[in-house]
Enzyme design. Structure first.
Site, mmCIF file in Angstrom:
data_model
loop_
_atom_site.group_PDB
_atom_site.id
_atom_site.type_symbol
_atom_site.label_atom_id
_atom_site.label_comp_id
_atom_site.label_asym_id
_atom_site.label_seq_id
_atom_site.Cartn_x
_atom_site.Cartn_y
_atom_site.Cartn_z
ATOM 1 N N GLU A 22 21.255 -52.720 1.394
ATOM 2 C CA GLU A 22 20.681 -51.511 2.012
ATOM 3 C C GLU A 22 19.957 -50.614 1.014
ATOM 4 O O GLU A 22 18.859 -50.130 1.284
ATOM 5 C CB GLU A 22 21.791 -50.687 2.690
ATOM 6 C CG GLU A 22 22.190 -51.193 4.064
ATOM 7 C CD GLU A 22 20.991 -51.313 5.016
ATOM 8 O OE1 GLU A 22 20.135 -50.402 5.012
ATOM 9 O OE2 GLU A 22 20.913 -52.323 5.738
ATOM 10 N N ASP A 249 -0.325 -5.255 -11.668
ATOM 11 C CA ASP A 249 0.397 -4.268 -12.462
ATOM 12 C C ASP A 249 1.590 -4.924 -13.140
ATOM 13 O O ASP A 249 2.040 -5.986 -12.738
ATOM 14 C CB ASP A 249 0.928 -3.159 -11.555
ATOM 15 C CG ASP A 249 -0.181 -2.186 -11.218
ATOM 16 O OD1 ASP A 249 -1.215 -2.216 -11.886
ATOM 17 O OD2 ASP A 249 0.011 -1.398 -10.275
ATOM 18 N N LYS A 271 0.618 -1.242 -16.847
ATOM 19 C CA LYS A 271 0.610 0.140 -17.319
ATOM 20 C C LYS A 271 2.044 0.631 -17.376
ATOM 21 O O LYS A 271 2.796 0.438 -16.450
ATOM 22 C CB LYS A 271 -0.166 1.023 -16.346
ATOM 23 C CG LYS A 271 -1.645 0.875 -16.488
ATOM 24 C CD LYS A 271 -2.341 1.904 -15.653
ATOM 25 C CE LYS A 271 -2.053 1.696 -14.187
ATOM 26 N NZ LYS A 271 -2.975 2.378 -13.305
ATOM 27 N N GLY A 303 4.654 -2.121 -4.749
ATOM 28 C CA GLY A 303 4.937 -1.242 -3.617
ATOM 29 C C GLY A 303 3.754 -1.125 -2.695
ATOM 30 O O GLY A 303 3.161 -2.123 -2.298
ATOM 31 N N ASP A 304 3.379 0.097 -2.380
ATOM 32 C CA ASP A 304 2.218 0.366 -1.549
ATOM 33 C C ASP A 304 1.112 0.897 -2.450
ATOM 34 O O ASP A 304 1.347 1.821 -3.233
ATOM 35 C CB ASP A 304 2.600 1.407 -0.478
ATOM 36 C CG ASP A 304 1.456 1.630 0.492
ATOM 37 O OD1 ASP A 304 1.678 1.491 1.693
ATOM 38 O OD2 ASP A 304 0.329 1.937 0.046
ATOM 39 N N THR A 332 6.740 0.474 0.147
ATOM 40 C CA THR A 332 6.870 1.294 -1.050
ATOM 41 C C THR A 332 8.322 1.297 -1.543
ATOM 42 O O THR A 332 9.260 1.025 -0.785
ATOM 43 C CB THR A 332 6.368 2.727 -0.765
ATOM 44 O OG1 THR A 332 6.308 3.428 -1.994
ATOM 45 C CG2 THR A 332 7.275 3.461 0.210
ATOM 46 N N ALA A 333 8.495 1.599 -2.827
ATOM 47 C CA ALA A 333 9.824 1.547 -3.445
ATOM 48 C C ALA A 333 10.830 2.427 -2.699
ATOM 49 O O ALA A 333 12.008 2.064 -2.567
ATOM 50 C CB ALA A 333 9.730 1.968 -4.906
ATOM 51 N N MET A 384 8.850 7.336 -10.816
ATOM 52 C CA MET A 384 8.663 7.530 -12.267
ATOM 53 C C MET A 384 9.504 8.704 -12.750
ATOM 54 O O MET A 384 9.030 9.562 -13.501
ATOM 55 C CB MET A 384 7.163 7.769 -12.573
ATOM 56 C CG MET A 384 6.328 6.551 -12.232
ATOM 57 S SD MET A 384 4.560 6.851 -12.359
ATOM 58 C CE MET A 384 4.206 7.562 -10.737
HETATM 59 N N1 SAH Z 1 2.960 2.028 -5.629
HETATM 60 C C1 SAH Z 1 4.354 1.926 -5.985
HETATM 61 C C2 SAH Z 1 4.770 2.994 -6.962
HETATM 62 C C3 SAH Z 1 4.096 2.906 -8.297
HETATM 63 S S1 SAH Z 1 4.698 4.097 -9.422
HETATM 64 C C4 SAH Z 1 5.202 1.949 -4.710
HETATM 65 O O1 SAH Z 1 4.689 2.232 -3.647
HETATM 66 O O2 SAH Z 1 6.381 1.640 -4.804
HETATM 67 C C5 SAH Z 1 5.949 3.199 -10.261
HETATM 68 C C6 SAH Z 1 7.300 3.710 -9.894
HETATM 69 O O3 SAH Z 1 7.698 3.171 -8.656
HETATM 70 C C7 SAH Z 1 8.403 3.304 -10.843
HETATM 71 O O4 SAH Z 1 8.457 4.149 -11.956
HETATM 72 C C8 SAH Z 1 9.621 3.473 -9.974
HETATM 73 O O5 SAH Z 1 9.981 4.821 -9.856
HETATM 74 C C9 SAH Z 1 9.097 3.019 -8.619
HETATM 75 N N2 SAH Z 1 9.413 1.621 -8.322
HETATM 76 C C10 SAH Z 1 8.545 0.596 -8.174
HETATM 77 N N3 SAH Z 1 9.216 -0.534 -7.856
HETATM 78 C C11 SAH Z 1 10.505 -0.221 -7.796
HETATM 79 C C12 SAH Z 1 11.715 -0.946 -7.503
HETATM 80 N N4 SAH Z 1 11.675 -2.243 -7.198
HETATM 81 N N5 SAH Z 1 12.886 -0.284 -7.532
HETATM 82 C C13 SAH Z 1 12.926 1.031 -7.818
HETATM 83 N N6 SAH Z 1 11.842 1.762 -8.092
HETATM 84 C C14 SAH Z 1 10.655 1.158 -8.085
#
Ligand code: SAH
Length: 466
Positions: A22, A249, A271, A303-304, A332-333, A384
């Site tokens: 087999e 990013d 950045k 995020g957004d 977003t975060a 941030m």
């Molecule tokens: N455009 C992104 C934010 C960019 S500024 C958004 O909408 O989420 C970057 C900051 O986002 C970081 O310093 C932190 O405060 C936050 N951030 C991004 N990803 C994250 C994660 N997975 N967990 C916690 N904070 C996060």
């Protein structure tokens, strides 16, 4: 990766196999799909093997394998369903210089045979390094369902046509041609006239593509979400799949970049707050330069893109350059962070508004309407905010916020290594410094983890996943 996947040239080369039961049959069914010269050594071959030999599909030597039998063979399979015999024949085959596979014996094998989805010449090989054959079978089934059976025919005829497509310039326009063929014109022609209709369809399609003006570049500003690839939107996935260039990013996770089209150029515009960074003007210039070359640029932001993403500056650069652009929103975060602690950003009777604020801006620590934030029941998502924590704490306390106001810091929200610090405004510093967070962190002012989630704190880091 303990095993590196490759596609081995076997057409016209010998592959030897020892065994007649087999296990041998299962391997031979696969091997007979190839153009290799197959030889089988067995003193008791199954009737199917005798039939294949009679039909000239393989060579059968009706005795046990001996030294020299695998000479010149590219591959050797020990499929005797007998450990001692497999060990004996594989030693012989190794001495003959063949790569050896012992069926159902990962440990002693030089190579393993993946699960295969066959749309020749399109072949998908699935391997789990022996860890999860069930998973490999499930993936195989999924792909079998997903890949149209005409794919093989499309690819075979497309391959013959390849040289003609050199008439189109290399890069985006050639890709557009092939994508049109595989996903539109090809399947349509197959449905209407079968394989013979494909060649005329290719001729017509090439004519069309040669006559259309070169594609203008465009830019998509895409939200990559907080890190978990499953939190990407379908649009974001599509954009990654189609991009010529992805400019991302620092916070975009490798798992997400992995989803970009294989040929896409990935550029890191990372950045870091306060730290060394690619200047915004340079990023703008990079986006514009690729867009002008006709590329589909995906500007991938964590995020957004519309939240603390310096989106407007980049959009203005596109406008100034006359480039088409669009925005694909992301999660977003703040959304990921509250989801992780089981809270809402807004709640009837508590807060009818939520502020997204940044801990620092281009001038340094950012100032806000602290008096308004200091009122009871206020909720803010602070981006941030790690380095600005002491500053924010000081301002809020100074404006009369209660030191007992709940504050939750979520690091790496949505990711497997997520961490939650459940603290208060009064304790924000030194809690934050003591925790020594290294990933991106979002501070939720005015929110504590829902009671059932609070116990997360007591778990060691890697188990405290959200
Ligand atoms: N455009 C992104 C934010 C960019 S500024 C958004 O909408 O989420 C970057 C900051 O986002 C970081 O310093 C932190 O405060 C936050 N951030 C991004 N990803 C994250 C994660 N997975 N967990 C916690 N904070 C996060």
């Amino acid at each position: 990766m303990k095993h590196f996947p490759i596609f081995l040239a076997v057409a016209g080369r010998p592959i030897a196999l020892s065994g007649g039961g087999e296990a041998a049959l299962a391997k031979l069914r696969l091997l007979l799909k190839t153009e290799a010269q197959i030889t089988v050594f067995s003193d008791d071959p199954a009737p199917e093997i005798r039939d294949w030999a009679a039909a000239g599909r393989l060579a059968l030597t009706p005795r046990a394998m001996q030294a020299g039998d695998a000479a010149g063979a590219a591959l050797f399979y020990a499929a005797n369903e007998d450990d001692a015999e497999d060990a004996r024949v594989s030693a012989l085959a190794r001495r003959d210089g063949a790569l050896v596979n012992l069926v159902d014996n990962l440990q002693d094998s030089d190579f393993i045979t993946p699960a295969i989805v066959d749309r020749d010449p399109v072949v998908v090989a699935i391997g789990t390094e022996g860890a999860a054959p069930v998973l490999a079978r499930a993936i195989k089934k999924d792909l079998e369902d997903r890949l149209p059976s005409v794919l093989g025919t499309l690819a075979r005829i497309g391959k013959v046509f390849r040289a003609r497509v050199d008439a189109l310039p290399f890069g985006a326009r050639r890709r557009a041609f092939w994508s049109d063929y595989y996903f539109n014109a090809g399947p349509r022609a197959m449905a209407e006239g079968g394989a013979p209709a494909l060649r005329p369809a290719l001729d017509g399609l090439l004519e069309d593509h040669l006559n259309t003006a070169p594609r203008a570049g465009r830019v998509e500003f895409v939200g990559a979400g907080p890190g978990d690839p499953e939190l990407l939107t379908l649009k974001a996935r599509r954009a990654l799949h189609e991009a010529d260039v992805v400019i991302h990013d620092r916070l975009v996770t490798p798992e997400i970049l992995e989803l970009a089209r294989r040929e896409a150029v990935l550029l890191d515009a990372g950045k870091e707050g306060f730290g060394k960074a690619m200047a915004q003007e340079d990023i703008n210039a990079l986006i514009v330069a690729h867009g002008r070359e006709g590329a589909h640029v995906v500007r991938l932001k964590s995020g957004d893109p519309t939240v603390f993403g310096r989106l407007d500056e980049e959009i203005e650069a596109c406008d100034a350059a006359g480039l088409d652009w669009s925005v694909v929103p992301g999660i977003t975060a703040a959304s990921a962070a509250v989801a992780g602690i089981g809270q809402s950003l807004t709640k009837r009777g508590r807060n009818g508004a939520v502020r997204f604020i940044t801990g620092h801006d281009m001038q340094g620590f950012a100032d806000h309407d602290w008096a308004a934030l200091a009122r009871p029941g206020e909720v803010a998502a602070i981006y941030m905010g790690k380095r600005a924590a002491r500053f924010i704490q000081g301002r809020l306390l100074m404006h009369g916020a209660s030191p007992a106001t709940p504050v939750t810091v979520v690091e790496n929200a949505s990711r497997p290594d997520a961490r939650v610090l459940d603290t208060t405004l009064g304790q924000l510093e030194p809690t934050l410094t003591n925790a020594g967070l290294s990933g991106p962190a979002l501070t939720l002012f005015g929110l504590a983890p829902r009671a059932a989630r609070a116990s997360l704190q007591t778990l060691p880091k890697q188990e405290a996943a959200l």
